[in-house]
Motif scaffolding. Structure first.
Motif, PDB file in Angstrom:
ATOM      1  N   ILE A 110       0.806  -1.215   0.000  1.00  0.00           N
ATOM      2  CA  ILE A 110       0.000   0.000   0.000  1.00  0.00           C
ATOM      3  C   ILE A 110       0.844   1.272   0.000  1.00  0.00           C
ATOM      4  CG2 ILE A 110      -0.224  -0.123   2.516  1.00  0.00           C
ATOM      5  CD1 ILE A 110      -2.939   1.172   2.280  1.00  0.00           C
ATOM      6  N   ASP A 111       2.014   1.256   0.650  1.00  0.00           N
ATOM      7  CA  ASP A 111       2.835   2.466   0.724  1.00  0.00           C
ATOM      8  C   ASP A 111       3.731   2.637  -0.501  1.00  0.00           C
ATOM      9  OD1 ASP A 111       4.141   0.156   1.716  1.00  0.00           O
ATOM     10  OD2 ASP A 111       5.664   1.358   2.714  1.00  0.00           O
ATOM     11  N   HIS A 112       3.474   1.837  -1.534  1.00  0.00           N
ATOM     12  CA  HIS A 112       4.231   1.944  -2.792  1.00  0.00           C
ATOM     13  C   HIS A 112       3.325   2.189  -3.994  1.00  0.00           C
ATOM     14  CE1 HIS A 112       8.113   0.582  -1.033  1.00  0.00           C
ATOM     15  NE2 HIS A 112       7.265   0.119  -0.132  1.00  0.00           N
ATOM     16  N   VAL A 113       2.031   1.911  -3.829  1.00  0.00           N
ATOM     17  CA  VAL A 113       1.076   2.109  -4.932  1.00  0.00           C
ATOM     18  C   VAL A 113       0.064   3.203  -4.616  1.00  0.00           C
ATOM     19  CG1 VAL A 113       1.271  -0.328  -5.575  1.00  0.00           C
ATOM     20  CG2 VAL A 113      -0.618   0.395  -4.086  1.00  0.00           C
ATOM     21  N   GLY A 114       0.150   3.828  -3.444  1.00  0.00           N
ATOM     22  CA  GLY A 114      -0.944   4.607  -2.866  1.00  0.00           C
ATOM     23  C   GLY A 114      -1.504   5.736  -3.687  1.00  0.00           C
ATOM     24  N   GLU A 115      -0.681   6.385  -4.526  1.00  0.00           N
ATOM     25  CA  GLU A 115      -1.198   7.536  -5.263  1.00  0.00           C
ATOM     26  C   GLU A 115      -1.392   7.250  -6.749  1.00  0.00           C
ATOM     27  OE1 GLU A 115      -0.186  11.529  -3.955  1.00  0.00           O
ATOM     28  OE2 GLU A 115       1.292  10.631  -2.621  1.00  0.00           O
ATOM     29  N   LEU A 116      -1.500   5.976  -7.081  1.00  0.00           N
ATOM     30  CA  LEU A 116      -1.798   5.611  -8.472  1.00  0.00           C
ATOM     31  C   LEU A 116      -3.175   6.080  -8.904  1.00  0.00           C
ATOM     32  CD1 LEU A 116      -0.740   1.946  -9.325  1.00  0.00           C
ATOM     33  CD2 LEU A 116      -0.022   4.040 -10.449  1.00  0.00           C
ATOM     34  N   SER A 117      -4.146   6.009  -7.988  1.00  0.00           N
ATOM     35  CA  SER A 117      -5.511   6.394  -8.326  1.00  0.00           C
ATOM     36  C   SER A 117      -6.214   6.878  -7.074  1.00  0.00           C
ATOM     37  CB  SER A 117      -6.273   5.208  -8.945  1.00  0.00           C
ATOM     38  OG  SER A 117      -6.283   4.095  -8.057  1.00  0.00           O
ATOM     39  N   ASP A 118      -7.353   7.557  -7.264  1.00  0.00           N
ATOM     40  CA  ASP A 118      -8.090   8.077  -6.114  1.00  0.00           C
ATOM     41  C   ASP A 118      -9.208   7.132  -5.718  1.00  0.00           C
ATOM     42  OD1 ASP A 118     -10.191   8.505  -7.914  1.00  0.00           O
ATOM     43  OD2 ASP A 118      -9.752  10.639  -8.152  1.00  0.00           O
ATOM     44  N   ALA A 119      -9.957   7.518  -4.687  1.00  0.00           N
ATOM     45  CA  ALA A 119     -11.002   6.642  -4.153  1.00  0.00           C
ATOM     46  C   ALA A 119     -12.105   6.367  -5.167  1.00  0.00           C
ATOM     47  CB  ALA A 119     -11.585   7.255  -2.885  1.00  0.00           C
ATOM     48  N   ALA A 120     -12.259   7.270  -6.130  1.00  0.00           N
ATOM     49  CA  ALA A 120     -13.291   7.087  -7.154  1.00  0.00           C
ATOM     50  C   ALA A 120     -12.811   6.231  -8.320  1.00  0.00           C
ATOM     51  CB  ALA A 120     -13.754   8.447  -7.668  1.00  0.00           C
ATOM     52  N   GLY A 121     -11.544   5.808  -8.270  1.00  0.00           N
ATOM     53  CA  GLY A 121     -11.011   4.973  -9.336  1.00  0.00           C
ATOM     54  C   GLY A 121     -10.430   5.744 -10.507  1.00  0.00           C
ATOM     55  N   ASN A 122     -10.197   7.040 -10.316  1.00  0.00           N
ATOM     56  CA  ASN A 122      -9.585   7.846 -11.369  1.00  0.00           C
ATOM     57  C   ASN A 122      -8.075   7.705 -11.333  1.00  0.00           C
ATOM     58  OD1 ASN A 122     -12.104   9.134 -12.219  1.00  0.00           O
ATOM     59  ND2 ASN A 122     -12.007  10.187 -10.239  1.00  0.00           N
ATOM     60  N   ARG A 123      -7.459   7.508 -12.480  1.00  0.00           N
ATOM     61  CA  ARG A 123      -6.008   7.351 -12.567  1.00  0.00           C
ATOM     62  C   ARG A 123      -5.304   8.679 -12.337  1.00  0.00           C
ATOM     63  NH1 ARG A 123      -4.715   3.238 -17.473  1.00  0.00           N
ATOM     64  NH2 ARG A 123      -2.909   4.606 -17.584  1.00  0.00           N
ATOM     65  N   THR A 124      -4.270   8.658 -11.510  1.00  0.00           N
ATOM     66  CA  THR A 124      -3.454   9.855 -11.294  1.00  0.00           C
ATOM     67  C   THR A 124      -2.534  10.102 -12.472  1.00  0.00           C
ATOM     68  OG1 THR A 124      -3.474   9.421  -8.912  1.00  0.00           O
ATOM     69  CG2 THR A 124      -1.800  10.949  -9.723  1.00  0.00           C
ATOM     70  N   PHE A 125      -1.980   9.029 -13.006  1.00  0.00           N
ATOM     71  CA  PHE A 125      -1.011   9.110 -14.104  1.00  0.00           C
ATOM     72  C   PHE A 125      -1.713   8.612 -15.368  1.00  0.00           C
ATOM     73  CE2 PHE A 125       1.120   8.235 -10.059  1.00  0.00           C
ATOM     74  CZ  PHE A 125       1.827   9.426  -9.922  1.00  0.00           C
ATOM     75  N   THR A 126      -2.426   9.527 -16.005  1.00  0.00           N
ATOM     76  CA  THR A 126      -3.386   9.136 -17.033  1.00  0.00           C
ATOM     77  C   THR A 126      -2.746   8.513 -18.266  1.00  0.00           C
ATOM     78  OG1 THR A 126      -3.319  11.410 -17.878  1.00  0.00           O
ATOM     79  CG2 THR A 126      -5.058  10.876 -16.315  1.00  0.00           C
ATOM     80  N   ASN A 127      -1.484   8.842 -18.531  1.00  0.00           N
ATOM     81  CA  ASN A 127      -0.833   8.353 -19.746  1.00  0.00           C
ATOM     82  C   ASN A 127       0.238   7.298 -19.469  1.00  0.00           C
ATOM     83  OD1 ASN A 127      -2.245  10.179 -21.544  1.00  0.00           O
ATOM     84  ND2 ASN A 127      -1.041  11.817 -20.598  1.00  0.00           N
ATOM     85  N   ALA A 128       0.291   6.811 -18.246  1.00  0.00           N
ATOM     86  CA  ALA A 128       1.374   5.905 -17.851  1.00  0.00           C
ATOM     87  C   ALA A 128       0.980   4.444 -17.998  1.00  0.00           C
ATOM     88  CB  ALA A 128       1.793   6.178 -16.415  1.00  0.00           C
ATOM     89  N   THR A 129       1.984   3.643 -18.312  1.00  0.00           N
ATOM     90  CA  THR A 129       1.858   2.190 -18.294  1.00  0.00           C
ATOM     91  C   THR A 129       2.400   1.670 -16.968  1.00  0.00           C
ATOM     92  OG1 THR A 129       2.158   2.026 -20.685  1.00  0.00           O
ATOM     93  CG2 THR A 129       2.582   0.036 -19.402  1.00  0.00           C
TER      94      THR A 129
END
Length: 287
Positions: A110-129
């Motif tokens: 959890i402390d390595h993936v935590g900001e990949l997306s928000d609680a609503a399921g929106n991607r933080t890094f929209t263009n990333a693989t």
């Protein structure tokens, strides 16, 4: 105060990002001895508490000249006060989350993936693989492993699964030691998790190994490499991997970076009479 620091590995520009910190209860340290811990902390010039030890959480952005690569994505803000600042520090460093091309993961805690997306399921890094070791993805999503976990650990896995889900259909997995992007090689470092991976950067005759969670407690584990944490999936293998990396780094004078080494988390390992010690890398001027 913004938590970022830029340095260079050959022609690669690397930005260290401070996500924040948590406090690890001393009861979560396998092999812990308070008298030895107090002495090791003093030798490392660290304050000592018998209750809990502050543990930083770092991530790294590598600008290879071709791609912007984020290695680990910090913790979610909901994990606790003082955590969940990786994206804000990314922006403070002048990096747009939409500009990230690849997100590499040392593992999927959890402390390595935590900001990949928000609680609503929106991607933080929209263009990333998203790229991770195949063994790590399978371990995180294995229901038999999940059922075998202590019940109080399961919510952490639930959150990790939820956070990575928006990237699942486009994810890429790798196995073993391979070039995941030009100039960055995966290095299997199993023990903490089965797919735990380091990433070796190579550019213009310089190198750096970003080794993930080989170390959680920089004031203790260099002095006592056999001490682990309760989150190690295979404690004995984690010990062997840690000792092997300490030996390799000290022998080769290899620069290392870690997600839980004092920010910016970059330094070198030296042997001592009994074990090892950590030496912070010298400050670099901007280019």
């Amino acid at each position: 105060m913004p938590g970022f620091y830029r340095f260079w590995v050959g022609d690669f520009e690397v930005t260290a990002l401070l996500d924040g910190y948590t406090t690890l209860p001393t009861g979560f340290i396998n092999g812990y001895d308070e008298t030895l811990a107090r002495s090791a902390s003093s030798r490392a010039y660290k304050p000592f508490s018998p209750v809990g030890i502050p543990v930083p959480i770092n991530g790294y952005v590598v600008n290879t000249g071709r791609q912007l690569v984020l290695i680990d994505a910090g913790s979610p803000k909901a994990a606790g006060a003082g955590m969940g600042n990786l994206t804000s520090n990314l922006k403070a460093a002048g990096i747009d989350p939409d500009a990230i091309d690849v997100v590499l993961f040392t593992h999927l805690h959890i402390d390595h993936v935590g900001e990949l997306s928000d609680a609503a399921g929106n991607r933080t890094f929209t263009n990333a693989t998203l790229m991770t070791a195949e063994a790590e993805w399978e371990f995180t999503h294995d229901d038999a492993v999940y059922r075998a976990l202590p019940e109080n650990f399961r919510p952490y896995v639930d959150i990790s699964r939820q956070i990575v889900a928006p990237y699942a259909s486009e994810r890429q997995v790798f196995t073993g030691e391979v070039d995941v992007v030009p100039g960055i090689t995966s290095i299997p470092l199993p023990g903490h998790t089965p797919g735990h991976t380091g990433f070796a950067l190579h550019s213009n005759n310089e190198s750096l190994l970003i080794w993930g969670d080989i170390v959680h407690l920089s004031g203790l584990q260099f002095a006592y490499p056999d001490w682990g944490v309760v989150f190690d999936a295979d404690p004995e293998l984690a010990k062997r991997t840690r000792r092997a990396m300490f030996d390799r780094a000290s022998t080769d004078r290899m620069a290392v970076a870690g997600m839980h080494i004092d920010f910016p988390g970059i330094g070198y390992i030296e042997r001592t009479q009994q074990a090892f010690r950590y030496v912070s890398a010298p400050w670099q001027t901007a280019r």
